[in-house]
Design a protein around this motif. Sequence first.
Motif, mmCIF file in Angstrom:
data_model
loop_
_atom_site.group_PDB
_atom_site.id
_atom_site.type_symbol
_atom_site.label_atom_id
_atom_site.label_comp_id
_atom_site.label_asym_id
_atom_site.label_seq_id
_atom_site.Cartn_x
_atom_site.Cartn_y
_atom_site.Cartn_z
ATOM 1 N N CYS A 1 31.977 43.192 33.642
ATOM 2 C CA CYS A 1 31.113 44.420 33.406
ATOM 3 C C CYS A 1 31.561 44.879 34.214
ATOM 4 O O CYS A 1 31.725 46.196 34.219
ATOM 5 C CB CYS A 1 29.817 43.924 33.395
ATOM 6 S SG CYS A 1 28.587 45.067 33.614
ATOM 7 N N ALA A 2 31.002 45.045 35.797
ATOM 8 C CA ALA A 2 32.109 45.888 37.140
ATOM 9 C C ALA A 2 32.837 46.360 36.644
ATOM 10 O O ALA A 2 33.318 47.183 37.066
ATOM 11 C CB ALA A 2 31.662 44.464 37.959
ATOM 12 N N LEU A 3 34.498 45.466 36.082
ATOM 13 C CA LEU A 3 35.172 46.213 36.556
ATOM 14 C C LEU A 3 35.539 47.156 35.798
ATOM 15 O O LEU A 3 36.607 48.072 35.211
ATOM 16 C CB LEU A 3 36.631 44.966 36.345
ATOM 17 C CG LEU A 3 36.822 44.451 37.534
ATOM 18 C CD1 LEU A 3 37.690 43.051 37.130
ATOM 19 C CD2 LEU A 3 36.630 44.667 39.017
ATOM 20 N N ARG A 4 34.761 46.818 34.195
ATOM 21 C CA ARG A 4 35.044 48.630 33.206
ATOM 22 C C ARG A 4 34.156 49.621 33.914
ATOM 23 O O ARG A 4 34.786 50.602 34.061
ATOM 24 C CB ARG A 4 34.407 47.561 32.482
ATOM 25 C CG ARG A 4 34.320 48.717 30.820
ATOM 26 C CD ARG A 4 33.375 48.063 29.537
ATOM 27 N NE ARG A 4 31.857 47.298 29.904
ATOM 28 C CZ ARG A 4 30.540 48.272 30.685
ATOM 29 N NH1 ARG A 4 30.681 49.609 30.821
ATOM 30 N NH2 ARG A 4 30.093 47.427 31.274
ATOM 31 N N ALA B 1 20.960 40.017 37.606
ATOM 32 C CA ALA B 1 22.234 41.021 37.177
ATOM 33 C C ALA B 1 23.108 40.077 38.319
ATOM 34 O O ALA B 1 22.974 39.314 38.998
ATOM 35 C CB ALA B 1 21.478 42.308 37.864
ATOM 36 N N TYR B 2 24.348 40.438 38.540
ATOM 37 C CA TYR B 2 25.522 40.030 39.416
ATOM 38 C C TYR B 2 26.190 41.335 40.159
ATOM 39 O O TYR B 2 26.288 42.434 40.288
ATOM 40 C CB TYR B 2 25.938 39.474 38.467
ATOM 41 C CG TYR B 2 26.570 38.130 37.518
ATOM 42 C CD1 TYR B 2 26.825 36.789 39.081
ATOM 43 C CD2 TYR B 2 25.444 38.184 37.389
ATOM 44 C CE1 TYR B 2 26.169 35.509 37.826
ATOM 45 C CE2 TYR B 2 25.389 36.953 35.876
ATOM 46 C CZ TYR B 2 25.210 35.516 36.500
ATOM 47 O OH TYR B 2 25.908 34.525 36.513
ATOM 48 N N PHE B 3 26.177 40.625 41.891
ATOM 49 C CA PHE B 3 27.267 41.351 43.068
ATOM 50 C C PHE B 3 28.848 40.614 43.116
ATOM 51 O O PHE B 3 28.628 39.648 43.007
ATOM 52 C CB PHE B 3 25.994 41.914 43.522
ATOM 53 C CG PHE B 3 26.647 42.587 44.656
ATOM 54 C CD1 PHE B 3 26.354 43.755 44.485
ATOM 55 C CD2 PHE B 3 27.085 42.027 46.048
ATOM 56 C CE1 PHE B 3 26.972 45.282 45.683
ATOM 57 C CE2 PHE B 3 27.630 42.722 46.697
ATOM 58 C CZ PHE B 3 27.381 44.190 46.584
ATOM 59 N N CYS B 4 29.177 41.305 42.777
ATOM 60 C CA CYS B 4 30.389 41.068 43.364
ATOM 61 C C CYS B 4 31.089 41.574 44.978
ATOM 62 O O CYS B 4 30.793 42.557 44.857
ATOM 63 C CB CYS B 4 31.367 41.470 42.341
ATOM 64 S SG CYS B 4 30.797 40.672 40.059
ATOM 65 N N GLY C 1 23.372 43.606 34.100
ATOM 66 C CA GLY C 1 24.737 43.843 34.650
ATOM 67 C C GLY C 1 25.326 43.849 35.783
ATOM 68 O O GLY C 1 24.523 42.758 36.113
ATOM 69 N N ALA C 2 25.981 44.551 36.640
ATOM 70 C CA ALA C 2 26.590 43.937 37.398
ATOM 71 C C ALA C 2 27.259 45.455 38.128
ATOM 72 O O ALA C 2 27.856 46.407 37.843
ATOM 73 C CB ALA C 2 27.707 43.394 37.201
ATOM 74 N N LYS C 3 26.993 45.229 39.691
ATOM 75 C CA LYS C 3 27.633 45.550 40.652
ATOM 76 C C LYS C 3 28.659 45.027 41.383
ATOM 77 O O LYS C 3 28.638 43.514 41.190
ATOM 78 C CB LYS C 3 27.042 46.002 41.389
ATOM 79 C CG LYS C 3 25.209 46.936 41.200
ATOM 80 C CD LYS C 3 25.901 48.753 40.832
ATOM 81 C CE LYS C 3 25.636 49.413 40.242
ATOM 82 N NZ LYS C 3 26.236 51.180 40.528
ATOM 83 N N ILE C 4 29.904 45.859 42.440
ATOM 84 C CA ILE C 4 30.324 45.652 43.220
ATOM 85 C C ILE C 4 30.824 46.328 44.191
ATOM 86 O O ILE C 4 30.804 47.675 44.143
ATOM 87 C CB ILE C 4 32.210 45.176 42.068
ATOM 88 C CG1 ILE C 4 33.351 44.688 42.786
ATOM 89 C CG2 ILE C 4 32.654 46.662 41.666
ATOM 90 C CD1 ILE C 4 34.003 44.334 42.277
ATOM 91 N N ALA C 5 31.183 45.655 45.539
ATOM 92 C CA ALA C 5 31.395 45.764 46.422
ATOM 93 C C ALA C 5 33.142 46.173 46.768
ATOM 94 O O ALA C 5 33.478 44.961 46.994
ATOM 95 C CB ALA C 5 30.847 45.787 47.389
ATOM 96 N N ARG D 1 25.796 45.898 31.853
ATOM 97 C CA ARG D 1 26.664 44.741 30.729
ATOM 98 C C ARG D 1 26.674 45.824 28.984
ATOM 99 O O ARG D 1 25.737 45.918 28.896
ATOM 100 C CB ARG D 1 25.972 42.877 30.620
ATOM 101 C CG ARG D 1 26.410 42.431 29.864
ATOM 102 C CD ARG D 1 25.625 40.942 29.891
ATOM 103 N NE ARG D 1 27.023 40.457 28.688
ATOM 104 C CZ ARG D 1 26.342 38.437 28.694
ATOM 105 N NH1 ARG D 1 25.042 38.785 28.311
ATOM 106 N NH2 ARG D 1 27.573 37.974 28.217
ATOM 107 N N GLU D 2 28.047 45.223 28.389
ATOM 108 C CA GLU D 2 28.140 46.090 26.910
ATOM 109 C C GLU D 2 28.328 44.634 25.737
ATOM 110 O O GLU D 2 29.272 43.423 27.222
ATOM 111 C CB GLU D 2 29.386 46.649 26.997
ATOM 112 C CG GLU D 2 28.559 48.031 27.639
ATOM 113 C CD GLU D 2 29.803 49.052 27.539
ATOM 114 O OE1 GLU D 2 30.882 49.380 26.646
ATOM 115 O OE2 GLU D 2 29.432 50.197 27.708
#
Length: 151
Positions: free
Chosen positions: A57-60, A91-94, A13-17, A48-49
């Motif tokens: 993923c983060a933006l959805r 996982a990703y972080f943006c 998955g991904a998270k975003i600041a 993630r889907e």
Amino acid sequence: MWIDIWDGRPFAGAKIALILGTEILVYRRDDRPDIPFPGLWDLPGGGRETDESPADCALRETHEEFGLIIEPERIVWQRRYPSWSGTGAAAYFCAAPLLPVEVEKIRFGSEGTDWTLMPVEWFIAHQQAVPHLQERVFDYLRSAENSPVQQ
């Protein structure tokens, strides 16, 4: 200019600041025993889907959780991290700037109990924030010349 660092490897998955000046968009997770980090302050993002990229993923998830549409080109930073649990896929972080007009457009979804703009320093030090996300926000700030995304 943003460059996507995703190399096609699987991720969880991904998270975003999303940062406006010196504040970060956060929400309080539901306080349920069947989810990780119940009741803690969290950031937009999630699992993630299908074959989504980390940015997708983060933006959805941001759209589902806050009703906001953030363009991928606005992402200014991205990094791959190992699983917070020590098991499973990475996982990703943006990070991306949040615009003042977007705050007015927030339509909080069904996950979590409330949201706020919190000073970034408070989030990093808060005893009720998701610990690995505190570290990732700090990593971003340190790599971004010790300053939040500015507008």
